[in-house]
Design a protein around this motif. Structure first.
Motif, mmCIF file in Angstrom:
data_model
loop_
_atom_site.group_PDB
_atom_site.id
_atom_site.type_symbol
_atom_site.label_atom_id
_atom_site.label_comp_id
_atom_site.label_asym_id
_atom_site.label_seq_id
_atom_site.Cartn_x
_atom_site.Cartn_y
_atom_site.Cartn_z
ATOM 1 N N UNK A 1 0.828 -1.207 0.000
ATOM 2 C CA UNK A 1 0.000 0.000 0.000
ATOM 3 C C UNK A 1 0.864 1.259 0.000
ATOM 4 N N UNK A 2 1.953 1.235 0.745
ATOM 5 C CA UNK A 2 2.861 2.387 0.730
ATOM 6 C C UNK A 2 3.473 2.569 -0.662
ATOM 7 N N UNK A 3 3.697 1.458 -1.368
ATOM 8 C CA UNK A 3 4.175 1.570 -2.743
ATOM 9 C C UNK A 3 3.174 2.287 -3.632
ATOM 10 N N UNK A 4 1.881 1.978 -3.453
ATOM 11 C CA UNK A 4 0.857 2.689 -4.212
ATOM 12 C C UNK A 4 0.779 4.155 -3.801
ATOM 13 N N UNK A 5 1.043 4.459 -2.549
ATOM 14 C CA UNK A 5 1.056 5.865 -2.111
ATOM 15 C C UNK A 5 2.152 6.640 -2.824
ATOM 16 N N UNK A 6 3.288 5.985 -3.029
ATOM 17 C CA UNK A 6 4.380 6.625 -3.772
ATOM 18 C C UNK A 6 3.984 6.857 -5.223
ATOM 19 N N UNK A 7 3.237 5.918 -5.802
ATOM 20 C CA UNK A 7 2.828 6.048 -7.200
ATOM 21 C C UNK A 7 1.728 7.083 -7.397
ATOM 22 N N UNK A 8 0.769 7.133 -6.457
ATOM 23 C CA UNK A 8 -0.442 7.921 -6.664
ATOM 24 C C UNK A 8 -0.377 9.334 -6.106
ATOM 25 N N UNK A 9 0.644 9.671 -5.354
ATOM 26 C CA UNK A 9 0.723 10.996 -4.734
ATOM 27 C C UNK A 9 0.821 12.122 -5.750
ATOM 28 N N UNK A 10 0.556 13.331 -5.294
ATOM 29 C CA UNK A 10 0.654 14.500 -6.178
ATOM 30 C C UNK A 10 2.070 14.666 -6.722
ATOM 31 N N UNK A 11 3.061 14.264 -5.930
ATOM 32 C CA UNK A 11 4.449 14.288 -6.381
ATOM 33 C C UNK A 11 4.933 12.878 -6.709
ATOM 34 N N UNK A 12 3.980 11.981 -6.936
ATOM 35 C CA UNK A 12 4.317 10.594 -7.191
ATOM 36 C C UNK A 12 4.791 10.340 -8.601
ATOM 37 N N UNK A 13 5.115 9.086 -8.860
ATOM 38 C CA UNK A 13 5.705 8.689 -10.138
ATOM 39 C C UNK A 13 4.735 8.924 -11.289
ATOM 40 N N UNK A 14 3.458 8.561 -11.103
ATOM 41 C CA UNK A 14 2.494 8.679 -12.202
ATOM 42 C C UNK A 14 2.308 10.125 -12.607
ATOM 43 N N UNK A 15 2.091 11.003 -11.645
ATOM 44 C CA UNK A 15 1.890 12.422 -11.969
ATOM 45 C C UNK A 15 3.141 13.049 -12.578
ATOM 46 N N UNK A 16 4.312 12.670 -12.093
ATOM 47 C CA UNK A 16 5.542 13.236 -12.652
ATOM 48 C C UNK A 16 5.743 12.812 -14.102
ATOM 49 N N UNK A 17 5.438 11.534 -14.392
ATOM 50 C CA UNK A 17 5.577 11.053 -15.767
ATOM 51 C C UNK A 17 4.600 11.768 -16.691
ATOM 52 N N UNK A 18 3.356 11.919 -16.243
ATOM 53 C CA UNK A 18 2.348 12.586 -17.073
ATOM 54 C C UNK A 18 2.688 14.062 -17.291
ATOM 55 N N UNK A 19 3.181 14.719 -16.248
ATOM 56 C CA UNK A 19 3.534 16.140 -16.388
ATOM 57 C C UNK A 19 4.788 16.309 -17.231
ATOM 58 N N UNK A 20 5.736 15.411 -17.099
ATOM 59 C CA UNK A 20 6.948 15.485 -17.922
ATOM 60 C C UNK A 20 6.620 15.269 -19.394
ATOM 61 N N UNK A 21 5.678 14.378 -19.659
ATOM 62 C CA UNK A 21 5.270 14.130 -21.042
ATOM 63 C C UNK A 21 4.338 15.182 -21.601
ATOM 64 N N UNK B 1 -1.315 20.019 -14.323
ATOM 65 C CA UNK B 1 -1.233 19.986 -12.863
ATOM 66 C C UNK B 1 -1.499 18.554 -12.391
ATOM 67 N N UNK B 2 -1.017 18.215 -11.200
ATOM 68 C CA UNK B 2 -1.161 16.826 -10.732
ATOM 69 C C UNK B 2 -2.629 16.407 -10.632
ATOM 70 N N UNK B 3 -2.880 15.153 -10.973
ATOM 71 C CA UNK B 3 -4.206 14.552 -10.816
ATOM 72 C C UNK B 3 -4.327 14.012 -9.395
ATOM 73 N N UNK B 4 -5.394 14.372 -8.728
ATOM 74 C CA UNK B 4 -5.580 13.927 -7.343
ATOM 75 C C UNK B 4 -6.012 12.468 -7.340
ATOM 76 N N UNK B 5 -5.126 11.594 -6.881
ATOM 77 C CA UNK B 5 -5.427 10.173 -6.792
ATOM 78 C C UNK B 5 -5.358 9.651 -5.362
ATOM 79 N N UNK B 6 -4.541 10.280 -4.534
ATOM 80 C CA UNK B 6 -4.505 9.913 -3.125
ATOM 81 C C UNK B 6 -5.739 10.470 -2.411
ATOM 82 N N UNK B 7 -6.173 9.775 -1.370
ATOM 83 C CA UNK B 7 -7.332 10.162 -0.559
ATOM 84 C C UNK B 7 -8.606 10.241 -1.391
ATOM 85 N N UNK B 8 -8.708 9.328 -2.368
ATOM 86 C CA UNK B 8 -9.901 9.263 -3.206
ATOM 87 C C UNK B 8 -10.424 7.827 -3.241
ATOM 88 N N UNK B 9 -11.693 7.692 -3.606
ATOM 89 C CA UNK B 9 -12.326 6.389 -3.737
ATOM 90 C C UNK B 9 -11.609 5.543 -4.779
#
Length: 301
Positions: free
Chosen positions: A134-154, A159-167
């Motif tokens: 679960x902590x690994x997913x927190x690293x991926x889904x955070x506003x400064x996480x891997x997924x948002x950084x990759x999408x913003x770099x590309x 702006x970051x997509x809010x994925x943490x603290x969501x359903x």
């Protein structure tokens, strides 16, 4: 060496006289005692605790009451939490079925070598603590996480997509945690599937989707049912993943029970919430089991 009971043995004599063979009961007695000690007894104690009132000055009261259950039944706050919890469990279960059934089918058709490698990949997450996953997913889904950084770099997002603290974030993490249980249950059912039925359907002009929908899926319903019940029960009672990914804003029943026990020190209300959760999970599981066995009764015979 023959294992058939001798004519003069107590077992043979009891069966010959029409008596009951108590050996299976004695052999299963240790397991039953362990279950009673570690499962049934805590549930009974939790039920008894839920029937006492909470006193802010003195903790648990003396007089038995249904007030805790009345609060749960009448307070809209608990209605929302229970609806969110079981809605999440249903969504996770459906996604696991959609992903797990084809994955198990592919596994069953692989060669022995690649099947062994694939099973290690599927079962790998079970070898890691659910908190670590679960902590690994927190690293991926955070506003400064891997997924948002990759999408913003590309340049795909500004702006970051809010994925943490969501359903959605909790559902994704729970699916990753629980999908192996669905795959294993369906894969076990696929071992009993006769490949000749698929070949017969293909010879009559059926495509892959038709074969999966009308031939394979109905025959693996027992595996889908058992896997679905396991996933539903585990997702409805999950604590670590909703607590980490959902945070304080996205309350579910297990995190609410934790808050009542350790935050508000309202043990009776927390126990009542736990009892209601268990009763609803059992009711939904038994109801789904009855409906599916009735609809696909030819498979369960």
């Amino acid at each position: 060496m023959s294992t058939t009971p001798q004519i003069g043995s107590p077992t043979q004599a009891a069966l010959a006289e029409g008596g009951r063979n108590w050996l299976p009961y004695w052999l299963s007695a240790p397991g039953m005692l362990v279950m009673l000690a570690f499962v049934a007894l805590p549930l009974v104690l939790t039920l008894s605790l839920s029937l006492y009132p909470f006193q802010s000055a003195g903790g648990v009261g003396d007089q038995m009451t249904w007030a805790n259950y009345a609060d749960i039944a009448t307070d809209s706050y608990f209605h929302v939490i229970f609806a969110r919890t079981f809605g999440m469990a249903i969504v996770v279960t459906l996604i696991c079925i959609v992903i797990g059934v084809p994955e198990a089918y592919v596994l069953s058709r692989l060669s022995a070598r690649w099947r062994a490698v694939s099973m290690v990949v599927v079962l790998g997450p079970l070898l890691i603590s659910v908190v670590v996953r679960t902590l690994g997913w927190a690293v991926l889904l955070g506003n400064e996480g891997v997924i948002n950084k990759v999408l913003m770099t590309g340049g795909l997002i500004d702006e970051p997509i809010k994925m943490m603290f969501t359903f959605t974030g909790v559902v994704v993490a729970l699916v990753h945690v629980l999908i192996p249980f669905m795959v294993l249950a369906v894969w076990a059912s696929l071992q009993k599937l006769d490949p000749a039925t698929e070949q017969a359907a293909e010879s009559l002009g059926a495509g892959l989707f038709t074969v999966m929908r009308r031939i394979v899926f109905p025959q693996v319903i027992p595996g889908v049912l058992s896997g679905g019940l396991i996933v539903f029960a585990l997702s409805a009672s999950a604590f670590a993943t909703p607590a980490i990914i959902g945070g304080r804003r996205l309350k579910v029943v297990p995190t609410t029970i934790y808050d009542e026990f350790l935050g508000n020190l309202n043990w009776p209300l927390g126990a009542a919430l736990a009892v209601v959760l268990v009763v609803i999970v059992l009711g939904v599981s038994l109801g789904a089991n009855w409906l599916i066995e009735r609809k696909y009764k030819q498979v369960f015979q």
